[in-house]
Design a protein around this motif. Sequence first.
Motif, short mmCIF file in Angstrom:
data_model
loop_
_atom_site.label_atom_id
_atom_site.label_comp_id
_atom_site.label_asym_id
_atom_site.label_seq_id
_atom_site.Cartn_x
_atom_site.Cartn_y
_atom_site.Cartn_z
N GLN A 101 -3.21 12.62 -4.35
CA GLN A 101 -3.32 11.35 -3.64
C GLN A 101 -4.78 10.97 -3.44
N SER A 131 3.58 5.71 -7.18
CA SER A 131 4.23 6.35 -6.04
C SER A 131 3.22 7.15 -5.21
N ASP A 132 2.34 7.90 -5.88
CA ASP A 132 1.28 8.64 -5.18
C ASP A 132 0.41 7.67 -4.38
N ARG A 135 2.33 6.36 -1.29
CA ARG A 135 2.41 7.41 -0.25
C ARG A 135 1.06 7.64 0.42
N LYS A 139 0.19 7.14 4.42
CA LYS A 139 -0.44 8.16 5.26
C LYS A 139 -1.71 7.63 5.91
#
Length: 145
Positions: A101, A131-132, A135, A139
Amino acid sequence: MDFEDAYREHRLALLRLAYLVSGSVEVSEDVVQSVFTSVHPRWDQIDTPLPYLKRAVVNAVKDGQRRRLRLAAKPVERPPVVLPPEVDETWEHVRGLSWVQRAVVVLHYYEDLPLNEVAAILGRPAPTVRSDHRRALAKLRKALA
């Protein structure tokens, strides 16, 4: 472009990339030097040098971090690092992301690359990188809220 010209033109950008991914000036200098040393013998065979060099730098940082994690018996307290002006207060949160990420965020936002190029550099499918990215942003939003 010959090897010497590429070294002069891309070295600083690659150092910056390595630093942003690794968080260490020493690691970034070692990685970039090592990448240029390893590609020199086959320089004429590389069609697109900059993407190749970026991928090599990211992979070398990743490999080095894996090696250091295996060798580390206990966490070592690091002295505070004086960050370049482009790294703001969100940087500590970015450093808290997983390696993948963090690499996606650095390549996309700090290197200003589209996600499909990030996927190519990381050797991951584009949907996985998206997707990474999603996400990582979730976060970061949560951490900064």
